[in-house]
Write a protein that holds these residues in place. Structure first.
Motif, PDB file in Angstrom:
ATOM      1  N   VAL A  77       0.837  -1.205   0.000  1.00 44.88           N
ATOM      2  CA  VAL A  77       0.000   0.000   0.000  1.00 44.88           C
ATOM      3  C   VAL A  77       0.870   1.253   0.000  1.00 44.88           C
ATOM      4  O   VAL A  77       0.617   2.222  -0.734  1.00 44.88           O
ATOM      5  CB  VAL A  77      -0.945  -0.007   1.217  1.00 44.88           C
ATOM      6  CG1 VAL A  77      -1.606   1.351   1.403  1.00 44.88           C
ATOM      7  CG2 VAL A  77      -2.006  -1.090   1.050  1.00 44.88           C
ATOM      8  N   SER A  78       1.914   1.250   0.816  1.00 50.25           N
ATOM      9  CA  SER A  78       2.795   2.407   0.923  1.00 50.25           C
ATOM     10  C   SER A  78       3.479   2.706  -0.407  1.00 50.25           C
ATOM     11  O   SER A  78       3.506   3.844  -0.878  1.00 50.25           O
ATOM     12  CB  SER A  78       3.834   2.153   2.020  1.00 50.25           C
ATOM     13  OG  SER A  78       4.603   3.304   2.253  1.00 50.25           O
ATOM     14  N   GLY A  79       4.058   1.669  -1.025  1.00 50.27           N
ATOM     15  CA  GLY A  79       4.713   1.869  -2.313  1.00 50.27           C
ATOM     16  C   GLY A  79       3.743   2.276  -3.407  1.00 50.27           C
ATOM     17  O   GLY A  79       4.064   3.115  -4.267  1.00 50.27           O
ATOM     18  N   PHE A  80       2.552   1.713  -3.390  1.00 51.48           N
ATOM     19  CA  PHE A  80       1.534   2.047  -4.389  1.00 51.48           C
ATOM     20  C   PHE A  80       1.125   3.515  -4.297  1.00 51.48           C
ATOM     21  O   PHE A  80       1.093   4.239  -5.303  1.00 51.48           O
ATOM     22  CB  PHE A  80       0.315   1.143  -4.207  1.00 51.48           C
ATOM     23  CG  PHE A  80      -0.923   1.631  -4.913  1.00 51.48           C
ATOM     24  CD1 PHE A  80      -0.996   1.598  -6.295  1.00 51.48           C
ATOM     25  CD2 PHE A  80      -2.003   2.117  -4.194  1.00 51.48           C
ATOM     26  CE1 PHE A  80      -2.132   2.058  -6.959  1.00 51.48           C
ATOM     27  CE2 PHE A  80      -3.141   2.574  -4.840  1.00 51.48           C
ATOM     28  CZ  PHE A  80      -3.206   2.546  -6.224  1.00 51.48           C
ATOM     29  N   LEU A  81       0.802   3.972  -3.086  1.00 54.35           N
ATOM     30  CA  LEU A  81       0.360   5.354  -2.921  1.00 54.35           C
ATOM     31  C   LEU A  81       1.460   6.338  -3.293  1.00 54.35           C
ATOM     32  O   LEU A  81       1.201   7.356  -3.939  1.00 54.35           O
ATOM     33  CB  LEU A  81      -0.102   5.588  -1.481  1.00 54.35           C
ATOM     34  CG  LEU A  81      -1.427   4.943  -1.072  1.00 54.35           C
ATOM     35  CD1 LEU A  81      -1.688   5.170   0.413  1.00 54.35           C
ATOM     36  CD2 LEU A  81      -2.576   5.490  -1.895  1.00 54.35           C
ATOM     37  N   LEU A 178      12.741   2.722   2.639  1.00 53.41           N
ATOM     38  CA  LEU A 178      12.236   2.459   1.295  1.00 53.41           C
ATOM     39  C   LEU A 178      11.609   3.714   0.687  1.00 53.41           C
ATOM     40  O   LEU A 178      11.729   3.963  -0.522  1.00 53.41           O
ATOM     41  CB  LEU A 178      11.223   1.313   1.327  1.00 53.41           C
ATOM     42  CG  LEU A 178      11.823  -0.064   1.651  1.00 53.41           C
ATOM     43  CD1 LEU A 178      10.723  -1.058   1.983  1.00 53.41           C
ATOM     44  CD2 LEU A 178      12.663  -0.565   0.482  1.00 53.41           C
ATOM     45  N   PHE A 179      10.955   4.496   1.518  1.00 54.78           N
ATOM     46  CA  PHE A 179      10.384   5.773   1.074  1.00 54.78           C
ATOM     47  C   PHE A 179      11.486   6.705   0.567  1.00 54.78           C
ATOM     48  O   PHE A 179      11.312   7.394  -0.447  1.00 54.78           O
ATOM     49  CB  PHE A 179       9.635   6.415   2.242  1.00 54.78           C
ATOM     50  CG  PHE A 179       9.013   7.743   1.935  1.00 54.78           C
ATOM     51  CD1 PHE A 179       7.725   7.817   1.454  1.00 54.78           C
ATOM     52  CD2 PHE A 179       9.710   8.928   2.145  1.00 54.78           C
ATOM     53  CE1 PHE A 179       7.141   9.047   1.173  1.00 54.78           C
ATOM     54  CE2 PHE A 179       9.132  10.150   1.870  1.00 54.78           C
ATOM     55  CZ  PHE A 179       7.845  10.218   1.382  1.00 54.78           C
ATOM     56  N   MET A 180      12.618   6.714   1.259  1.00 54.89           N
ATOM     57  CA  MET A 180      13.739   7.569   0.851  1.00 54.89           C
ATOM     58  C   MET A 180      14.338   7.110  -0.475  1.00 54.89           C
ATOM     59  O   MET A 180      14.778   7.927  -1.286  1.00 54.89           O
ATOM     60  CB  MET A 180      14.814   7.544   1.936  1.00 54.89           C
ATOM     61  CG  MET A 180      14.372   8.039   3.297  1.00 54.89           C
ATOM     62  SD  MET A 180      14.257   9.822   3.417  1.00 54.89           S
ATOM     63  CE  MET A 180      15.982  10.268   3.482  1.00 54.89           C
ATOM     64  N   LEU A 181      14.358   5.806  -0.707  1.00 57.11           N
ATOM     65  CA  LEU A 181      14.971   5.261  -1.923  1.00 57.11           C
ATOM     66  C   LEU A 181      14.025   5.244  -3.117  1.00 57.11           C
ATOM     67  O   LEU A 181      14.477   5.214  -4.264  1.00 57.11           O
ATOM     68  CB  LEU A 181      15.465   3.833  -1.649  1.00 57.11           C
ATOM     69  CG  LEU A 181      16.604   3.684  -0.635  1.00 57.11           C
ATOM     70  CD1 LEU A 181      16.842   2.212  -0.333  1.00 57.11           C
ATOM     71  CD2 LEU A 181      17.882   4.340  -1.147  1.00 57.11           C
ATOM     72  N   ALA A 182      12.724   5.251  -2.853  1.00 60.44           N
ATOM     73  CA  ALA A 182      11.742   5.078  -3.925  1.00 60.44           C
ATOM     74  C   ALA A 182      11.858   6.095  -5.057  1.00 60.44           C
ATOM     75  O   ALA A 182      11.681   5.720  -6.228  1.00 60.44           O
ATOM     76  CB  ALA A 182      10.330   5.101  -3.339  1.00 60.44           C
ATOM     77  N   PRO A 183      12.132   7.381  -4.790  1.00 57.19           N
ATOM     78  CA  PRO A 183      12.253   8.330  -5.912  1.00 57.19           C
ATOM     79  C   PRO A 183      13.326   7.950  -6.928  1.00 57.19           C
ATOM     80  O   PRO A 183      13.241   8.367  -8.086  1.00 57.19           O
ATOM     81  CB  PRO A 183      12.606   9.652  -5.207  1.00 57.19           C
ATOM     82  CG  PRO A 183      11.969   9.541  -3.859  1.00 57.19           C
ATOM     83  CD  PRO A 183      12.150   8.088  -3.488  1.00 57.19           C
ATOM     84  N   LEU A 184      14.317   7.160  -6.517  1.00 53.18           N
ATOM     85  CA  LEU A 184      15.335   6.711  -7.468  1.00 53.18           C
ATOM     86  C   LEU A 184      14.741   5.795  -8.533  1.00 53.18           C
ATOM     87  O   LEU A 184      15.336   5.599  -9.598  1.00 53.18           O
ATOM     88  CB  LEU A 184      16.460   5.975  -6.724  1.00 53.18           C
ATOM     89  CG  LEU A 184      17.227   6.792  -5.677  1.00 53.18           C
ATOM     90  CD1 LEU A 184      18.267   5.925  -4.983  1.00 53.18           C
ATOM     91  CD2 LEU A 184      17.892   8.007  -6.326  1.00 53.18           C
ATOM     92  N   VAL A 185      13.568   5.226  -8.242  1.00 52.53           N
ATOM     93  CA  VAL A 185      12.857   4.393  -9.209  1.00 52.53           C
ATOM     94  C   VAL A 185      11.705   5.176  -9.848  1.00 52.53           C
ATOM     95  O   VAL A 185      11.508   5.129 -11.067  1.00 52.53           O
ATOM     96  CB  VAL A 185      12.316   3.119  -8.538  1.00 52.53           C
ATOM     97  CG1 VAL A 185      11.514   2.284  -9.530  1.00 52.53           C
ATOM     98  CG2 VAL A 185      13.458   2.299  -7.951  1.00 52.53           C
TER      99      VAL A 185
END
Length: 459
Positions: A77-81, A178-185
Protein backbone atom coordinates in the motif's frame (compact mmCIF):
# COMPACT_ATOMS: atom_id res chain seq x y z
CA UNK A 1 -10.17 18.01 20.74
CA UNK A 2 -13.55 18.32 19.07
CA UNK A 3 -11.98 19.69 15.90
CA UNK A 4 -9.50 16.81 15.77
CA UNK A 5 -12.29 14.29 16.27
CA UNK A 6 -14.28 15.86 13.44
CA UNK A 7 -11.24 15.58 11.15
CA UNK A 8 -10.86 11.95 12.14
CA UNK A 9 -14.37 10.97 11.02
CA UNK A 10 -14.64 13.30 8.03
CA UNK A 11 -14.49 11.53 4.69
CA UNK A 12 -14.59 12.64 1.07
CA UNK A 13 -14.48 9.82 -1.51
CA UNK A 14 -11.26 9.80 -3.53
CA UNK A 15 -11.56 10.76 -7.19
CA UNK A 16 -8.70 8.34 -7.86
CA UNK A 17 -10.52 5.35 -6.36
CA UNK A 18 -7.99 4.93 -3.55
CA UNK A 19 -10.55 4.43 -0.77
CA UNK A 20 -10.01 0.66 -0.70
CA UNK A 21 -6.62 1.15 0.98
CA UNK A 22 -8.46 2.33 4.09
CA UNK A 23 -10.04 -1.08 4.56
CA UNK A 24 -6.84 -2.94 3.73
CA UNK A 25 -4.94 -0.96 6.35
CA UNK A 26 -7.57 -1.53 9.05
CA UNK A 27 -8.13 -5.25 8.49
CA UNK A 28 -4.40 -5.92 8.31
CA UNK A 29 -3.84 -3.93 11.50
CA UNK A 30 -6.62 -5.90 13.20
CA UNK A 31 -4.94 -9.22 12.35
CA UNK A 32 -1.46 -7.94 13.20
CA UNK A 33 -2.69 -6.88 16.63
CA UNK A 34 -4.26 -10.30 17.11
CA UNK A 35 -1.04 -11.98 15.97
CA UNK A 36 1.09 -9.99 18.42
CA UNK A 37 -1.25 -10.93 21.24
CA UNK A 38 -1.25 -14.63 20.42
CA UNK A 39 2.55 -14.79 20.00
CA UNK A 40 3.28 -13.18 23.35
CA UNK A 41 0.61 -15.14 25.17
CA UNK A 42 1.71 -18.45 23.67
CA UNK A 43 5.41 -17.90 24.39
CA UNK A 44 4.94 -16.54 27.90
CA UNK A 45 3.92 -18.15 31.18
CA UNK A 46 1.78 -21.05 29.97
CA UNK A 47 0.63 -23.98 32.11
CA UNK A 48 -0.42 -26.22 29.22
CA UNK A 49 2.52 -25.93 26.82
CA UNK A 50 1.21 -28.95 24.91
CA UNK A 51 -1.73 -26.83 23.75
CA UNK A 52 0.66 -24.39 22.08
CA UNK A 53 2.73 -27.17 20.49
CA UNK A 54 -0.42 -28.69 18.99
CA UNK A 55 -2.05 -25.41 17.99
CA UNK A 56 0.88 -24.17 15.89
CA UNK A 57 0.71 -27.35 13.81
CA UNK A 58 -2.91 -26.79 12.80
CA UNK A 59 -3.27 -25.16 9.34
CA UNK A 60 -6.26 -23.02 10.36
CA UNK A 61 -3.98 -20.96 12.63
CA UNK A 62 -1.61 -20.02 9.80
CA UNK A 63 -3.04 -16.52 9.44
CA UNK A 64 -1.66 -15.81 12.92
CA UNK A 65 1.59 -17.71 12.50
CA UNK A 66 2.32 -16.11 9.11
CA UNK A 67 1.23 -12.65 10.20
CA UNK A 68 4.38 -11.02 8.79
CA UNK A 69 2.66 -11.18 5.40
CA UNK A 70 0.12 -8.67 6.69
CA UNK A 71 2.97 -6.25 7.34
CA UNK A 72 4.02 -6.77 3.72
CA UNK A 73 0.54 -5.66 2.68
CA UNK A 74 1.27 -2.33 4.38
CA UNK A 75 4.46 -2.04 2.32
CA UNK A 76 2.51 -2.72 -0.88
CA UNK A 77 0.00 0.00 0.00
CA UNK A 78 2.79 2.41 0.92
CA UNK A 79 4.71 1.87 -2.31
CA UNK A 80 1.53 2.05 -4.39
CA UNK A 81 0.36 5.35 -2.92
CA UNK A 82 3.78 6.95 -3.19
CA UNK A 83 4.18 6.05 -6.86
CA UNK A 84 0.61 6.83 -7.90
CA UNK A 85 0.51 10.23 -6.25
CA UNK A 86 4.04 11.29 -7.09
CA UNK A 87 3.44 10.52 -10.76
CA UNK A 88 0.31 12.67 -10.64
CA UNK A 89 2.30 15.47 -9.02
CA UNK A 90 5.08 15.19 -11.58
CA UNK A 91 2.56 15.27 -14.43
CA UNK A 92 1.01 18.43 -13.02
CA UNK A 93 4.00 20.41 -11.75
CA UNK A 94 6.82 18.76 -13.70
CA UNK A 95 8.93 18.57 -10.53
CA UNK A 96 8.76 17.60 -6.87
CA UNK A 97 10.90 18.90 -4.03
CA UNK A 98 11.92 15.56 -2.57
CA UNK A 99 13.84 17.22 0.25
CA UNK A 100 10.64 18.83 1.53
CA UNK A 101 8.80 15.55 1.05
CA UNK A 102 11.28 13.86 3.41
CA UNK A 103 11.10 16.72 5.92
CA UNK A 104 7.31 16.73 6.07
CA UNK A 105 7.25 12.97 6.49
CA UNK A 106 9.63 13.25 9.43
CA UNK A 107 7.52 16.02 10.97
CA UNK A 108 4.39 13.92 10.72
CA UNK A 109 5.72 10.59 11.96
CA UNK A 110 8.23 11.48 14.64
CA UNK A 111 6.35 13.34 17.43
CA UNK A 112 3.88 10.52 18.09
CA UNK A 113 6.68 7.98 17.75
CA UNK A 114 8.89 9.91 20.17
CA UNK A 115 6.06 10.17 22.70
CA UNK A 116 5.63 6.38 22.78
CA UNK A 117 9.39 5.78 23.00
CA UNK A 118 9.54 8.26 25.89
CA UNK A 119 6.71 6.39 27.61
CA UNK A 120 8.68 3.14 27.30
CA UNK A 121 11.81 4.78 28.72
CA UNK A 122 10.13 6.51 31.67
CA UNK A 123 6.57 5.80 32.84
CA UNK A 124 5.66 2.38 31.45
CA UNK A 125 7.57 0.42 34.16
CA UNK A 126 5.57 2.31 36.83
CA UNK A 127 2.21 1.19 35.47
CA UNK A 128 2.19 -2.27 36.97
CA UNK A 129 4.16 -5.12 38.49
CA UNK A 130 4.49 -8.88 38.31
CA UNK A 131 6.93 -11.79 38.23
CA UNK A 132 7.67 -11.21 34.54
CA UNK A 133 7.91 -7.44 34.84
CA UNK A 134 11.75 -7.26 34.89
CA UNK A 135 12.15 -9.59 31.89
CA UNK A 136 9.55 -7.77 29.83
CA UNK A 137 8.88 -4.15 30.79
CA UNK A 138 12.16 -3.27 32.51
CA UNK A 139 14.08 -4.90 29.67
CA UNK A 140 12.19 -2.73 27.17
CA UNK A 141 12.95 0.34 29.26
CA UNK A 142 16.68 -0.43 29.24
CA UNK A 143 16.64 -0.97 25.49
CA UNK A 144 14.79 2.26 24.79
CA UNK A 145 17.13 4.25 27.01
CA UNK A 146 20.08 2.78 25.12
CA UNK A 147 18.74 3.01 21.55
CA UNK A 148 16.07 5.71 21.42
CA UNK A 149 18.26 7.83 19.14
CA UNK A 150 18.39 5.02 16.55
CA UNK A 151 14.58 5.00 16.51
CA UNK A 152 14.45 8.74 15.93
CA UNK A 153 16.90 8.42 13.04
CA UNK A 154 14.90 5.47 11.65
CA UNK A 155 17.94 3.19 11.53
CA UNK A 156 17.14 0.95 14.49
CA UNK A 157 16.60 -2.08 12.24
CA UNK A 158 20.31 -1.98 11.39
CA UNK A 159 21.94 -0.23 14.38
CA UNK A 160 21.84 -1.60 17.95
CA UNK A 161 19.54 -4.42 16.90
CA UNK A 162 20.46 -6.32 20.06
CA UNK A 163 18.85 -3.42 21.96
CA UNK A 164 15.85 -2.85 19.73
CA UNK A 165 13.47 -0.39 21.36
CA UNK A 166 9.85 -1.42 20.66
CA UNK A 167 9.84 -4.80 18.96
CA UNK A 168 7.45 -3.59 16.23
CA UNK A 169 9.35 -0.37 15.45
CA UNK A 170 11.49 -1.99 12.76
CA UNK A 171 8.65 -1.59 10.28
CA UNK A 172 8.58 2.18 10.62
CA UNK A 173 12.31 2.35 9.89
CA UNK A 174 12.08 -0.09 7.00
CA UNK A 175 9.19 1.80 5.43
CA UNK A 176 11.03 5.11 5.88
CA UNK A 177 14.20 3.78 4.27
CA UNK A 178 12.24 2.46 1.30
CA UNK A 179 10.38 5.77 1.07
CA UNK A 180 13.74 7.57 0.85
CA UNK A 181 14.97 5.26 -1.92
CA UNK A 182 11.74 5.08 -3.93
CA UNK A 183 12.25 8.33 -5.91
CA UNK A 184 15.33 6.71 -7.47
CA UNK A 185 12.86 4.39 -9.21
CA UNK A 186 9.75 6.59 -9.52
CA UNK A 187 11.39 9.64 -11.07
CA UNK A 188 13.12 7.69 -13.87
CA UNK A 189 9.80 5.92 -14.57
CA UNK A 190 8.30 9.35 -15.23
CA UNK A 191 11.27 11.14 -16.86
CA UNK A 192 12.90 8.32 -18.84
CA UNK A 193 10.30 5.51 -19.11
CA UNK A 194 12.52 2.94 -20.80
CA UNK A 195 15.39 3.35 -18.37
CA UNK A 196 12.90 3.63 -15.51
CA UNK A 197 11.35 0.28 -16.33
CA UNK A 198 14.83 -1.27 -16.44
CA UNK A 199 15.68 0.21 -13.03
CA UNK A 200 12.36 -0.96 -11.56
CA UNK A 201 12.81 -4.48 -12.96
CA UNK A 202 16.37 -4.67 -11.66
CA UNK A 203 15.37 -3.44 -8.20
CA UNK A 204 12.53 -5.97 -8.04
CA UNK A 205 14.76 -8.84 -9.14
CA UNK A 206 17.39 -7.91 -6.55
CA UNK A 207 14.72 -7.69 -3.83
CA UNK A 208 13.81 -11.32 -4.60
CA UNK A 209 17.35 -12.66 -4.98
CA UNK A 210 18.74 -11.12 -1.78
CA UNK A 211 16.37 -12.97 0.63
CA UNK A 212 17.03 -16.17 -1.31
CA UNK A 213 20.81 -15.76 -1.01
CA UNK A 214 20.78 -14.73 2.67
CA UNK A 215 18.45 -17.57 3.69
CA UNK A 216 20.49 -20.10 1.70
CA UNK A 217 23.90 -18.91 2.90
CA UNK A 218 22.98 -18.63 6.58
CA UNK A 219 20.66 -21.65 6.59
CA UNK A 220 17.84 -19.61 8.09
CA UNK A 221 14.28 -20.74 8.66
CA UNK A 222 11.91 -19.77 5.85
CA UNK A 223 9.84 -17.71 8.29
CA UNK A 224 9.94 -16.83 11.98
CA UNK A 225 8.64 -20.02 13.61
CA UNK A 226 6.43 -19.31 16.61
CA UNK A 227 7.50 -22.07 18.99
CA UNK A 228 8.02 -21.30 22.70
CA UNK A 229 11.56 -22.66 22.45
CA UNK A 230 12.22 -20.42 19.42
CA UNK A 231 11.08 -17.25 21.18
CA UNK A 232 12.07 -17.83 24.76
CA UNK A 233 9.86 -16.03 27.29
CA UNK A 234 8.34 -13.90 24.56
CA UNK A 235 11.48 -11.83 23.93
CA UNK A 236 10.82 -11.33 20.24
CA UNK A 237 13.48 -8.64 19.87
CA UNK A 238 16.16 -11.00 21.13
CA UNK A 239 15.40 -13.74 18.61
CA UNK A 240 18.31 -14.35 16.20
CA UNK A 241 16.05 -14.95 13.18
CA UNK A 242 14.14 -11.78 14.00
CA UNK A 243 17.32 -9.70 14.09
CA UNK A 244 18.94 -11.31 11.04
CA UNK A 245 16.06 -11.44 8.56
CA UNK A 246 12.70 -10.18 9.73
CA UNK A 247 13.61 -6.57 10.53
CA UNK A 248 16.03 -5.90 7.67
CA UNK A 249 14.89 -3.68 4.84
CA UNK A 250 16.80 -5.64 2.21
CA UNK A 251 14.80 -8.72 3.20
CA UNK A 252 11.43 -6.96 2.83
CA UNK A 253 11.98 -4.73 -0.21
CA UNK A 254 10.15 -6.99 -2.69
CA UNK A 255 6.83 -5.97 -1.11
CA UNK A 256 7.54 -2.28 -1.61
CA UNK A 257 8.75 -2.90 -5.16
CA UNK A 258 5.46 -4.66 -5.87
CA UNK A 259 3.63 -1.56 -4.68
CA UNK A 260 5.81 0.72 -6.82
CA UNK A 261 5.13 -1.34 -9.94
CA UNK A 262 1.41 -1.39 -9.16
CA UNK A 263 1.32 2.40 -8.75
CA UNK A 264 3.09 2.92 -12.07
CA UNK A 265 0.81 0.44 -13.86
CA UNK A 266 -2.38 1.97 -12.42
CA UNK A 267 -1.16 5.44 -13.41
CA UNK A 268 -0.60 4.35 -17.00
CA UNK A 269 -3.83 2.35 -17.06
CA UNK A 270 -6.04 5.19 -15.83
CA UNK A 271 -4.28 7.77 -18.01
CA UNK A 272 -5.16 5.67 -21.03
CA UNK A 273 -8.79 5.38 -19.85
CA UNK A 274 -8.72 1.66 -20.50
CA UNK A 275 -11.11 -0.94 -19.12
CA UNK A 276 -10.64 -4.48 -17.85
CA UNK A 277 -12.63 -7.22 -19.53
CA UNK A 278 -14.90 -9.32 -17.35
CA UNK A 279 -12.99 -12.44 -18.33
CA UNK A 280 -9.75 -10.84 -17.08
CA UNK A 281 -11.49 -9.80 -13.88
CA UNK A 282 -12.68 -13.34 -13.17
CA UNK A 283 -9.25 -14.81 -13.93
CA UNK A 284 -7.57 -12.16 -11.79
CA UNK A 285 -9.75 -12.84 -8.78
CA UNK A 286 -9.34 -16.62 -9.13
CA UNK A 287 -5.56 -16.32 -9.35
CA UNK A 288 -5.39 -13.82 -6.46
CA UNK A 289 -7.44 -16.02 -4.14
CA UNK A 290 -5.49 -19.16 -5.07
CA UNK A 291 -2.06 -17.54 -4.71
CA UNK A 292 -2.94 -15.54 -1.59
CA UNK A 293 -4.43 -18.49 0.28
CA UNK A 294 -1.53 -20.74 -0.74
CA UNK A 295 1.10 -18.25 0.42
CA UNK A 296 -0.64 -17.65 3.74
CA UNK A 297 -1.51 -21.22 4.75
CA UNK A 298 1.44 -23.10 3.26
CA UNK A 299 3.53 -22.04 6.26
CA UNK A 300 1.85 -24.86 8.19
CA UNK A 301 4.16 -27.28 6.37
CA UNK A 302 7.18 -26.06 8.31
CA UNK A 303 5.46 -26.62 11.68
CA UNK A 304 4.84 -30.33 11.19
CA UNK A 305 6.96 -32.60 13.41
CA UNK A 306 8.13 -34.80 10.53
CA UNK A 307 9.27 -31.95 8.29
CA UNK A 308 13.01 -31.96 7.61
CA UNK A 309 14.88 -28.71 7.01
CA UNK A 310 16.02 -28.22 3.40
CA UNK A 311 18.10 -25.09 2.64
CA UNK A 312 16.84 -24.76 -0.95
CA UNK A 313 13.21 -25.11 0.09
CA UNK A 314 13.65 -22.55 2.85
CA UNK A 315 15.38 -20.08 0.52
CA UNK A 316 12.73 -20.43 -2.19
CA UNK A 317 9.90 -20.01 0.29
CA UNK A 318 11.52 -17.01 1.99
CA UNK A 319 11.97 -15.19 -1.32
CA UNK A 320 8.78 -16.15 -3.18
CA UNK A 321 5.91 -16.55 -0.72
CA UNK A 322 6.06 -12.86 0.16
CA UNK A 323 6.04 -11.92 -3.52
CA UNK A 324 3.00 -14.13 -4.17
CA UNK A 325 1.09 -12.61 -1.27
CA UNK A 326 1.92 -9.09 -2.41
CA UNK A 327 0.83 -9.89 -5.96
CA UNK A 328 -2.54 -11.01 -4.57
CA UNK A 329 -2.79 -7.80 -2.52
CA UNK A 330 -1.86 -5.78 -5.60
CA UNK A 331 -4.70 -7.38 -7.56
CA UNK A 332 -7.22 -6.47 -4.86
CA UNK A 333 -6.08 -2.84 -5.02
CA UNK A 334 -6.10 -2.80 -8.81
CA UNK A 335 -9.54 -4.37 -9.02
CA UNK A 336 -11.00 -1.89 -6.53
CA UNK A 337 -9.32 1.13 -8.13
CA UNK A 338 -10.73 0.16 -11.54
CA UNK A 339 -14.21 -0.52 -10.16
CA UNK A 340 -14.02 -4.31 -10.38
CA UNK A 341 -13.82 -5.05 -6.66
CA UNK A 342 -17.40 -6.25 -6.26
CA UNK A 343 -18.27 -7.34 -2.72
CA UNK A 344 -14.64 -6.91 -1.63
CA UNK A 345 -14.71 -3.27 -2.67
CA UNK A 346 -17.83 -2.61 -0.59
CA UNK A 347 -16.22 -4.33 2.41
CA UNK A 348 -13.01 -2.34 2.10
CA UNK A 349 -14.74 1.02 1.62
CA UNK A 350 -17.31 0.67 4.40
CA UNK A 351 -17.74 4.13 5.92
CA UNK A 352 -17.11 3.18 9.61
CA UNK A 353 -13.64 1.97 8.63
CA UNK A 354 -12.50 5.51 7.78
CA UNK A 355 -11.68 6.71 11.33
CA UNK A 356 -10.38 3.29 12.35
CA UNK A 357 -8.06 3.20 9.35
CA UNK A 358 -6.71 6.64 10.21
CA UNK A 359 -5.77 5.30 13.64
CA UNK A 360 -3.62 2.45 12.32
CA UNK A 361 -0.30 4.31 12.65
CA UNK A 362 -0.96 5.24 16.28
CA UNK A 363 -2.37 1.75 16.90
CA UNK A 364 0.85 0.22 15.63
CA UNK A 365 2.84 2.42 18.01
CA UNK A 366 0.62 1.66 21.00
CA UNK A 367 0.08 -2.06 20.46
CA UNK A 368 3.52 -3.20 21.64
CA UNK A 369 3.07 -1.58 25.05
CA UNK A 370 -0.44 -3.01 25.42
CA UNK A 371 0.76 -6.54 24.63
CA UNK A 372 3.79 -6.34 26.92
CA UNK A 373 1.76 -4.89 29.78
CA UNK A 374 -0.94 -7.57 29.49
CA UNK A 375 1.53 -10.49 29.64
CA UNK A 376 4.06 -9.02 32.07
CA UNK A 377 1.57 -8.53 34.87
CA UNK A 378 0.30 -12.13 35.13
CA UNK A 379 0.72 -13.69 38.59
CA UNK A 380 0.59 -17.33 37.57
CA UNK A 381 0.87 -19.37 34.36
CA UNK A 382 -2.17 -19.19 32.11
CA UNK A 383 -4.10 -22.23 30.96
CA UNK A 384 -4.66 -21.45 27.31
CA UNK A 385 -7.63 -22.39 25.18
CA UNK A 386 -9.13 -20.96 22.01
CA UNK A 387 -11.92 -19.04 23.83
CA UNK A 388 -9.45 -17.70 26.41
CA UNK A 389 -7.05 -16.53 23.71
CA UNK A 390 -9.88 -14.94 21.72
CA UNK A 391 -11.14 -13.03 24.77
CA UNK A 392 -7.68 -11.77 25.65
CA UNK A 393 -6.91 -10.74 22.06
CA UNK A 394 -10.20 -8.84 21.72
CA UNK A 395 -9.43 -6.92 24.91
CA UNK A 396 -5.96 -6.06 23.60
CA UNK A 397 -7.41 -4.83 20.30
CA UNK A 398 -9.87 -2.60 22.14
CA UNK A 399 -7.14 -1.19 24.41
CA UNK A 400 -4.84 -0.65 21.41
CA UNK A 401 -7.34 1.41 19.43
CA UNK A 402 -8.44 3.32 22.52
CA UNK A 403 -4.82 4.29 23.17
CA UNK A 404 -4.42 5.11 19.47
CA UNK A 405 -7.43 7.43 19.61
CA UNK A 406 -5.95 9.33 22.57
CA UNK A 407 -2.53 9.60 20.92
CA UNK A 408 -4.08 10.73 17.63
CA UNK A 409 -6.32 13.41 19.13
CA UNK A 410 -3.69 14.82 21.47
CA UNK A 411 -0.57 14.67 19.32
CA UNK A 412 -0.78 13.26 15.81
CA UNK A 413 -3.68 15.38 14.55
CA UNK A 414 -2.29 18.70 15.87
CA UNK A 415 1.06 17.90 14.24
CA UNK A 416 -0.74 17.28 10.95
CA UNK A 417 -2.35 20.71 11.29
CA UNK A 418 1.05 22.30 11.78
CA UNK A 419 2.40 20.44 8.77
CA UNK A 420 -0.43 21.68 6.57
CA UNK A 421 0.22 25.24 7.77
CA UNK A 422 3.92 24.91 6.94
CA UNK A 423 3.16 23.40 3.55
CA UNK A 424 0.63 26.13 2.80
CA UNK A 425 3.28 28.75 3.57
CA UNK A 426 5.71 26.98 1.28
CA UNK A 427 3.14 26.81 -1.51
CA UNK A 428 2.24 30.49 -1.16
CA UNK A 429 5.93 31.41 -1.34
CA UNK A 430 6.64 29.69 -4.67
CA UNK A 431 7.99 32.11 -7.24
CA UNK A 432 5.71 30.95 -10.01
CA UNK A 433 2.60 31.27 -7.89
CA UNK A 434 -0.43 32.88 -9.49
CA UNK A 435 -4.15 32.64 -8.91
CA UNK A 436 -4.28 29.15 -10.30
CA UNK A 437 -1.43 28.03 -8.08
CA UNK A 438 -3.15 29.65 -5.11
CA UNK A 439 -6.18 27.47 -5.78
CA UNK A 440 -3.90 24.46 -6.24
CA UNK A 441 -2.80 24.81 -2.63
CA UNK A 442 -6.08 23.27 -1.63
CA UNK A 443 -6.88 20.99 -4.54
CA UNK A 444 -3.77 19.37 -5.98
CA UNK A 445 -2.78 15.80 -5.20
CA UNK A 446 0.59 17.19 -4.15
CA UNK A 447 -1.02 19.10 -1.30
CA UNK A 448 -3.98 17.07 -0.12
CA UNK A 449 -2.88 13.62 -1.16
CA UNK A 450 0.90 13.37 -1.33
CA UNK A 451 1.60 15.15 1.92
CA UNK A 452 -1.40 13.88 3.85
CA UNK A 453 -1.46 10.31 2.69
CA UNK A 454 1.75 9.20 1.06
CA UNK A 455 4.47 11.63 2.12
CA UNK A 456 3.98 10.25 5.61
CA UNK A 457 3.66 6.71 4.27
CA UNK A 458 1.49 5.92 7.26
CA UNK A 459 0.69 2.32 8.13
Amino acid sequence: MRSNLEKLVRWTPSDLGLDCVLGIKFYCMLLITAGHGVVFLATGAVANVDYVEQAVRQPQHSYLLNGMLLVDSFLVVSGFLLTRLLLLELDKRRSVNFGLLYIFRYIRLTPSYLAVVALYATLLPRLGAGPLWPSRILLEQDRCRASWWANMLYINNYVNTDKLCMFQSWYISSDTQLFMLAPLVVYPLWRWPTMGRLIAATATAMSILIPFAVTWARKLDPVLLIFPKEIWQGDLSGNAMYQTAIIKTHMRASSYCCGLLLGWFVHRFQAGEREVSQRSVRLGWAAAVLVGVSCMFSVSTFYQSGHAYRPLEAALYASLHRLGWCAATAWIIFACVTGNGGVMQRVLTWRPLVPLSRLTYCAYLVNGGVVLWSVAGVRQPRTLSTPALALEVVSQIFATFLGALILSLMLESPIHGLERALLGRYRSGEKDGDKNDEEDKHTTPGDQQVTEEQATSQL
